[in-house]
Design a protein around this motif. Structure first.
Motif, mmCIF file in Angstrom:
data_model
loop_
_atom_site.group_PDB
_atom_site.id
_atom_site.type_symbol
_atom_site.label_atom_id
_atom_site.label_comp_id
_atom_site.label_asym_id
_atom_site.label_seq_id
_atom_site.Cartn_x
_atom_site.Cartn_y
_atom_site.Cartn_z
ATOM 1 N N LEU A 88 0.824 -1.206 0.000
ATOM 2 C CA LEU A 88 0.000 0.000 0.000
ATOM 3 C C LEU A 88 0.860 1.258 0.000
ATOM 4 O O LEU A 88 0.568 2.226 -0.712
ATOM 5 C CB LEU A 88 -0.917 -0.016 1.223
ATOM 6 C CG LEU A 88 -1.886 1.162 1.355
ATOM 7 C CD1 LEU A 88 -2.841 1.211 0.177
ATOM 8 C CD2 LEU A 88 -2.652 1.073 2.666
ATOM 9 N N LEU A 92 0.690 4.491 -2.714
ATOM 10 C CA LEU A 92 0.275 5.836 -2.336
ATOM 11 C C LEU A 92 1.292 6.901 -2.698
ATOM 12 O O LEU A 92 0.978 8.096 -2.685
ATOM 13 C CB LEU A 92 -0.010 5.880 -0.833
ATOM 14 C CG LEU A 92 -1.187 5.016 -0.370
ATOM 15 C CD1 LEU A 92 -1.320 5.062 1.148
ATOM 16 C CD2 LEU A 92 -2.487 5.471 -1.027
ATOM 17 N N VAL A 98 -0.722 12.959 -0.793
ATOM 18 C CA VAL A 98 -0.409 11.924 0.192
ATOM 19 C C VAL A 98 1.094 11.937 0.446
ATOM 20 O O VAL A 98 1.880 11.815 -0.486
ATOM 21 C CB VAL A 98 -0.841 10.526 -0.280
ATOM 22 C CG1 VAL A 98 -0.443 9.478 0.756
ATOM 23 C CG2 VAL A 98 -2.337 10.480 -0.514
ATOM 24 N N PHE A 121 -7.532 3.667 7.731
ATOM 25 C CA PHE A 121 -7.441 2.647 6.696
ATOM 26 C C PHE A 121 -8.694 1.767 6.764
ATOM 27 O O PHE A 121 -9.167 1.408 7.854
ATOM 28 C CB PHE A 121 -6.191 1.788 6.882
ATOM 29 C CG PHE A 121 -4.907 2.573 6.803
ATOM 30 C CD1 PHE A 121 -4.321 2.857 5.585
ATOM 31 C CD2 PHE A 121 -4.282 3.041 7.952
ATOM 32 C CE1 PHE A 121 -3.143 3.582 5.502
ATOM 33 C CE2 PHE A 121 -3.105 3.767 7.892
ATOM 34 C CZ PHE A 121 -2.535 4.041 6.660
ATOM 35 N N VAL A 142 -7.249 0.620 -5.077
ATOM 36 C CA VAL A 142 -7.039 1.412 -3.871
ATOM 37 C C VAL A 142 -7.692 2.768 -4.088
ATOM 38 O O VAL A 142 -7.481 3.409 -5.117
ATOM 39 C CB VAL A 142 -5.542 1.592 -3.559
ATOM 40 C CG1 VAL A 142 -5.350 2.498 -2.351
ATOM 41 C CG2 VAL A 142 -4.871 0.246 -3.334
ATOM 42 N N GLU A 143 -8.488 3.202 -3.108
ATOM 43 C CA GLU A 143 -9.208 4.469 -3.210
ATOM 44 C C GLU A 143 -8.720 5.421 -2.123
ATOM 45 O O GLU A 143 -8.608 5.039 -0.958
ATOM 46 C CB GLU A 143 -10.712 4.248 -3.055
ATOM 47 C CG GLU A 143 -11.282 3.274 -4.076
ATOM 48 C CD GLU A 143 -12.737 2.921 -3.818
ATOM 49 O OE1 GLU A 143 -13.455 2.623 -4.782
ATOM 50 O OE2 GLU A 143 -13.145 2.939 -2.638
ATOM 51 N N VAL A 144 -8.441 6.659 -2.518
ATOM 52 C CA VAL A 144 -8.015 7.697 -1.591
ATOM 53 C C VAL A 144 -9.063 8.799 -1.621
ATOM 54 O O VAL A 144 -9.245 9.465 -2.638
ATOM 55 C CB VAL A 144 -6.636 8.260 -1.961
ATOM 56 C CG1 VAL A 144 -6.180 9.289 -0.926
ATOM 57 C CG2 VAL A 144 -5.613 7.140 -2.097
ATOM 58 N N ILE A 162 -8.057 5.940 3.383
ATOM 59 C CA ILE A 162 -7.568 5.007 2.368
ATOM 60 C C ILE A 162 -8.440 3.755 2.436
ATOM 61 O O ILE A 162 -8.565 3.136 3.499
ATOM 62 C CB ILE A 162 -6.096 4.612 2.610
ATOM 63 C CG1 ILE A 162 -5.225 5.858 2.831
ATOM 64 C CG2 ILE A 162 -5.588 3.770 1.448
ATOM 65 C CD1 ILE A 162 -5.176 6.811 1.680
ATOM 66 N N ASN A 163 -9.029 3.377 1.308
ATOM 67 C CA ASN A 163 -9.899 2.206 1.254
ATOM 68 C C ASN A 163 -9.382 1.222 0.211
ATOM 69 O O ASN A 163 -9.140 1.591 -0.941
ATOM 70 C CB ASN A 163 -11.329 2.618 0.889
ATOM 71 C CG ASN A 163 -12.286 1.435 0.882
ATOM 72 O OD1 ASN A 163 -12.391 0.704 1.855
ATOM 73 N ND2 ASN A 163 -12.972 1.241 -0.238
ATOM 74 N N ARG A 164 -9.201 -0.029 0.634
ATOM 75 C CA ARG A 164 -8.850 -1.099 -0.308
ATOM 76 C C ARG A 164 -10.115 -1.858 -0.693
ATOM 77 O O ARG A 164 -10.896 -2.248 0.185
ATOM 78 C CB ARG A 164 -7.854 -2.070 0.320
ATOM 79 C CG ARG A 164 -6.459 -1.505 0.535
ATOM 80 C CD ARG A 164 -5.597 -2.464 1.320
ATOM 81 N NE ARG A 164 -6.056 -2.582 2.702
ATOM 82 C CZ ARG A 164 -5.941 -3.676 3.444
ATOM 83 N NH1 ARG A 164 -5.414 -4.780 2.941
ATOM 84 N NH2 ARG A 164 -6.366 -3.697 4.692
#
Length: 700
Positions: A88, A92, A98, A121, A142-144, A162-164
């Motif tokens: 991760l 990023l 970030v 997270f 991966v979403e930010v 941060i979302n996976r």
């Protein structure tokens, strides 16, 4: 050193996971026996492209990104593969705004819009807040999400989250994929992605990975094992059940980098390990089980229910520099170890209705979330004879005194967090060109803790409202102009909530207020542009002490910035991911930690990232990447400045056949000497020199 026992463990875990799928499949097949049709599969990413059209994460409804009133970056599986990224943190680096923190060499830590966090997270929209390194072998993307996000995610998330997104079970195809890679440091990885339908209504998928660590630093090493089986079932035409389990084991050397000298990171010692080979160790075992049930009552009314259980068992020990290199070329070292056992439980339900009232369109969300978090933690200081600090001579290979141990436990605590939340959100369509997003969340947050050393029993309860309002003007379907306001909060016991003391028990939560305006433009069906300007105010703020690394109160801060990104297919055969961030932040209230007007830590004024892949022929492609980061202070002391740096990367891709592909990724082409992250003024990460990774991909 032999890896056979670990590989046997890895194989046993994979076999067990497959056995679990085989055991569960008949029961699910029986439940789905009455279903006549195969389920509908919704794919949010575009196949073989970097751009993503929509996501349910930002609003908990299926919303096109062009209609989300906040900046959001999505890193697709295709981009992760092209860049050869497995972790991760590496992913990023290419997201504007970030900034990576060192995380003491044993965890993911980020600074988003000037706000540092170890806990913001998530996995599939559910909290995953323990301190560890998160792999990406089982992630689809991966979403930010930038700015305050409490309406959707609850506490924290002041600068963003941060979302996976996990890889989904396979209902309509059989997938056999495997990757093997090796780099010039000697690290290597094996991974597999297997999926198959067991019937018209049962889909399965299993992802697994084994990684052996190595890099340019002395004595560095370790391994990761991960296995994630997933099974999905269509329980009738309107109901889908998905069950996922993840096992993760991470064992590595704890490396806290180099100290400073004369207000700069120490140079000439990029490989030197300022620690103990025997004592510097991080060991984490994590179990995450997730269930999601989706049901459509009608074309306009649907619901989903999520439940997650997570168990984390962690140990880390470290010896590290505590002060700058002296004029006599000596370095002071200190250290400690820590254990953490945590159990998280989360249940969440959402009801979504779409319809019209008086010619005005609505997408109405009603939801609740209940969560528990139980933590037991200990800490013990390192002992250098009878002292907790020692001084060693600076050398390319540090010589430590003999007999270093960890002493008796100096900190021991248990804590219990209970949170109950309810929220409502309405996405309102007023005519063809105006949309509103309005929502409100209430969180009842309670923490109790016991300091098992001094017997102090702490307790605090907070009830907080978190609003969100967004206005979107759409001159045309593929273009939006938006403005938004959002608020979030964070209780005052650190983002890990391990223990309260008399001070934190009395403090009101920190507050975050984010104002943002921006433009989103889907230039084509595969290319998207975003431009956002923001102001983020944080009150009752705390930050990292420059010397101890502990959290101290700093009053108020403000961050302002502009972020821009362009992601997708720029021309025929050319996929790009481009980002830029211009940021400025300062402390706005004088405290004992820092005066008003001082610049925020780990907030470079300029960040530029660029990656592109161009397909030269049907079989041959090339990639080129660039990272630039201007100088930044390592902490709010402003005593140590980390220099600006620019890094160039490249890639070559060759399809041997439809089923076999070779890939070579080269990092830091110019062999630049750089320092990308820090934890304190004297724990500064030295960037990797020129290196390469060769990957073989096989699919059937």
């Amino acid at each position: 050193m032999t890896h056979t026992p670990r590989l046997r463990q890895f194989a046993l875990l994979c076999t067990s996971a497959l056995g679990t799928l085989g055991w569960a499949a008949p029961a699910m097949a029986e439940m789905a026996a009455d279903a006549a049709d195969s389920p509908t599969i919704i794919v949010y990413g575009r196949p073989d492209g970097y751009d993503t059209e929509k996501t349910p994460t930002a609003t908990k409804t299926s919303t096109p990104l062009v209609d989300v009133p906040q900046a959001m970056n999505v890193i697709s599986r295709e981009q992760l593969n092209d860049q050869g990224i497995d972790s991760l943190g590496d992913a990023l680096r290419f997201v504007p705004g970030v900034v990576l923190g060192q995380g003491e060499g044993h965890r993911d830590q980020i600074t988003l819009r000037g706000q540092s966090s170890t806990a913001d997270f998530f996995v599939d929209g559910l909290r995953d807040d323990a301190q560890y390194y998160r792999p990406l072998y089982n992630a689809e993307r991966v979403e930010v999400l930038k700015g305050a996000n409490a309406l959707i995610f609850g506490r924290g998330g002041g600068g963003g989250v941060i979302n996976r997104v996990s890889k989904a079970p396979e209902y309509d195809r059989t997938r056999v994929g495997a990757n093997a890679s090796v780099d010039t440091f000697g690290g290597w990885t094996l991974s597999a992605d297997l999926g198959a339908p067991l019937s018209d209504t049962i889909g399965t998928r299993i992802n697994a990975a084994y990684e052996e660590f190595d890099n340019h630093r002395q004595n560095y090493g370790g391994h990761f094992i991960g296995v994630t089986p997933t099974i999905g079932a269509q329980l009738g035409e309107a109901t889908t059940l998905t069950v996922t389990y993840e096992y993760a084991e991470d064992d590595r050397l704890t490396d806290r980098g180099v100290p400073s000298r004369a207000g700069q990171p120490l140079t000439g010692y990029d490989a030197t390990f300022f620690g103990s080979v025997d004592l510097n160790r991080s060991e984490v075992t994590a179990h995450l089980a997730h269930m999601r049930l989706d049901h459509a009552f009608s074309d306009s009314l649907s619901a989903n229910f999520n439940a997650q259980y997570a168990h984390y068992d962690k140990y880390y020990g470290n010896v590290f520099p505590r002060a700058a290199v002296t004029a006599a070329n000596t370095v002071e070292l200190t250290g400690y170890n820590s254990t953490t056992v945590r159990e998280n439980g989360i249940v969440q339900g959402n009801l979504v209705w779409t319809g019209d009232t008086g010619g005005i369109g609505h997408t109405l969300l009603l939801g609740f979330e209940a969560a528990t978090q139980d933590t037991a933690a200990t800490r013990a200081d390192a002992r250098f004879g009878g002292a907790t600090v020692t001084s060693v001579a600076l050398a390319k290979q540090i010589t430590l005194p003999s007999g270093i141990t960890f002493g008796p436990i100096t900190s021991s605590s248990v804590s219990d967090v209970r949170a109950l939340s309810a929220y409502v959100q309405d996405q309102i369509d007023i005519g063809e060109h105006l949309k509103l997003v309005a929502g409100l969340r209430y969180d009842d947050f309670r923490i109790t803790s016991t300091n098992r050393i001094n017997g102090f029993k702490g307790q605090r309860s907070d009830g907080k409202w978190s609003p969100r309002l967004g206005v979107i003007v759409k001159p045309q379907d593929n273009l939006s102009l938006y403005a938004s306001y959002a608020k979030s909060f964070l209780p005052q016991s650190g983002d890990q909530f391990t223990v309260l003391d008399a001070t934190t028990q009395a403090l009101a939560p920190e507050s975050f207020r984010n104002l943002e305006a921006g433009v989103k433009w889907d230039i084509s069906t595969a290319l998207a542009f975003t431009l956002a300007a923001y102001q983020l105010d944080r009150t009752n703020t705390r930050a990292t002490d420059p010397v101890t690394g502990n959290v101290v109160q700093t009053g108020k801060s403000r961050t302002k910035g502009i972020e821009a990104s362009l992601v997708g297919q720029l021309t025929d055969g050319l996929q790009v991911s481009l980002g830029y961030a211009l940021q400025d932040g300062e402390i706005r209230a004088t405290t004992t930690a820092a005066p008003a007007g001082r610049r925020l830590a780990q907030l470079p004024r300029h960040q530029l990232s660029a990656w592109g892949r161009y397909q030269l022929t049907d079989k041959l492609g090339i990639g080129l990447g660039l990272l630039h980061q201007s100088s930044q202070f390592s902490t709010i002391s402003s005593a140590v400045r980390m220099p600006a740096f620019t890094r160039l990367d490249a890639g070559v891709f060759y399809d041997v056949s439809d089923r076999i592909a070779l890939q070579l990724n080269v990092e830091n082409l110019t062999d630049a000497d750089y320092f990308p992250s820090a934890h304190t003024d004297n724990n500064i990460t030295a960037g990797e020199p020129l290196n390469a990774k060769l990957t073989l991909r096989v699919k059937y």
